[in-house]
Design a protein around this motif. Structure first.
Motif, PDB file in Angstrom:
ATOM      1  N   GLY A  32       0.816  -1.210   0.000  1.00  0.00           N
ATOM      2  CA  GLY A  32       0.000   0.000   0.000  1.00  0.00           C
ATOM      3  C   GLY A  32       0.848   1.258   0.000  1.00  0.00           C
ATOM      4  O   GLY A  32       0.554   2.224  -0.712  1.00  0.00           O
ATOM      5  N   ALA A  33       1.928   1.259   0.789  1.00  0.00           N
ATOM      6  CA  ALA A  33       2.820   2.415   0.818  1.00  0.00           C
ATOM      7  C   ALA A  33       3.470   2.629  -0.553  1.00  0.00           C
ATOM      8  O   ALA A  33       3.590   3.765  -1.021  1.00  0.00           O
ATOM      9  CB  ALA A  33       3.882   2.237   1.890  1.00  0.00           C
ATOM     10  N   LYS A  34       3.860   1.550  -1.207  1.00  0.00           N
ATOM     11  CA  LYS A  34       4.448   1.664  -2.546  1.00  0.00           C
ATOM     12  C   LYS A  34       3.455   2.232  -3.553  1.00  0.00           C
ATOM     13  O   LYS A  34       3.840   2.943  -4.474  1.00  0.00           O
ATOM     14  CB  LYS A  34       4.959   0.306  -3.025  1.00  0.00           C
ATOM     15  CG  LYS A  34       6.224  -0.133  -2.328  1.00  0.00           C
ATOM     16  CD  LYS A  34       6.687  -1.481  -2.855  1.00  0.00           C
ATOM     17  CE  LYS A  34       7.996  -1.903  -2.236  1.00  0.00           C
ATOM     18  NZ  LYS A  34       8.483  -3.189  -2.778  1.00  0.00           N
ATOM     19  N   ARG A  35       2.159   1.922  -3.372  1.00  0.00           N
ATOM     20  CA  ARG A  35       1.119   2.451  -4.268  1.00  0.00           C
ATOM     21  C   ARG A  35       0.783   3.912  -3.961  1.00  0.00           C
ATOM     22  O   ARG A  35       0.076   4.552  -4.713  1.00  0.00           O
ATOM     23  CB  ARG A  35      -0.174   1.644  -4.132  1.00  0.00           C
ATOM     24  CG  ARG A  35      -0.226   0.338  -4.833  1.00  0.00           C
ATOM     25  CD  ARG A  35      -1.652  -0.211  -4.862  1.00  0.00           C
ATOM     26  NE  ARG A  35      -2.324  -0.165  -3.577  1.00  0.00           N
ATOM     27  CZ  ARG A  35      -2.337  -1.169  -2.681  1.00  0.00           C
ATOM     28  NH1 ARG A  35      -1.690  -2.298  -2.943  1.00  0.00           N
ATOM     29  NH2 ARG A  35      -2.979  -1.045  -1.546  1.00  0.00           N
ATOM     30  N   GLY A  36       1.235   4.397  -2.827  1.00  0.00           N
ATOM     31  CA  GLY A  36       0.932   5.769  -2.445  1.00  0.00           C
ATOM     32  C   GLY A  36      -0.219   5.889  -1.467  1.00  0.00           C
ATOM     33  O   GLY A  36      -0.643   6.998  -1.139  1.00  0.00           O
ATOM     34  N   ASP A  37      -0.727   4.754  -0.969  1.00  0.00           N
ATOM     35  CA  ASP A  37      -1.878   4.782  -0.067  1.00  0.00           C
ATOM     36  C   ASP A  37      -1.599   5.505   1.249  1.00  0.00           C
ATOM     37  O   ASP A  37      -2.535   5.933   1.923  1.00  0.00           O
ATOM     38  CB  ASP A  37      -2.372   3.366   0.241  1.00  0.00           C
ATOM     39  CG  ASP A  37      -2.921   2.648  -0.984  1.00  0.00           C
ATOM     40  OD1 ASP A  37      -3.120   3.318  -2.033  1.00  0.00           O
ATOM     41  OD2 ASP A  37      -3.144   1.427  -0.892  1.00  0.00           O
ATOM     42  N   ALA A  38      -0.334   5.639   1.622  1.00  0.00           N
ATOM     43  CA  ALA A  38      -0.001   6.309   2.882  1.00  0.00           C
ATOM     44  C   ALA A  38       0.521   7.716   2.677  1.00  0.00           C
ATOM     45  O   ALA A  38       0.969   8.365   3.629  1.00  0.00           O
ATOM     46  CB  ALA A  38       1.027   5.477   3.647  1.00  0.00           C
ATOM     47  N   ASP A  39       0.456   8.229   1.462  1.00  0.00           N
ATOM     48  CA  ASP A  39       0.982   9.568   1.185  1.00  0.00           C
ATOM     49  C   ASP A  39       0.297  10.651   2.004  1.00  0.00           C
ATOM     50  O   ASP A  39       0.889  11.686   2.268  1.00  0.00           O
ATOM     51  CB  ASP A  39       0.850   9.889  -0.306  1.00  0.00           C
ATOM     52  CG  ASP A  39       1.865   9.121  -1.162  1.00  0.00           C
ATOM     53  OD1 ASP A  39       2.702   8.392  -0.593  1.00  0.00           O
ATOM     54  OD2 ASP A  39       1.779   9.244  -2.397  1.00  0.00           O
TER      55      ASP A  39
END
Length: 78
Positions: free
Chosen positions: A67-74
């Motif tokens: 999820g972080a790699k997908r940007g979900d934690a941006d």
């Protein structure tokens, strides 16, 4: 070693095997991770190595990293 549980004192997991996956410009004060023998991952704050360890199972840590790699934690960066 006693039972490993979420929130246990990180120092009870020992001093060997902790890694800083990355280090920013803050002088190395960051998150440390340890892969446990059963596949779970322990996280601790490097400035508080005796503080609590957060324990995640392989699915939880995989979901977070993907999820972080997908940007979900941006949203945490703003």
């Amino acid at each position: 070693m006693s039972e490993i549980y979420n929130g246990m004192p990180a120092n009870e997991l020992g001093t060997e095997g902790w890694h800083k996956p990355w280090s920013g410009p803050n002088g190395g004060n960051c998150l440390e991770a340890m892969k446990l023998a059963d596949g779970r991952v322990a996280l601790r704050q490097s400035t508080d190595p005796d503080g609590p360890a957060l324990i995640y199972d392989p699915h939880e840590i995989d979901t977070f990293i993907r999820g972080a790699k997908r940007g979900d934690a941006d949203f945490l960066l703003t």
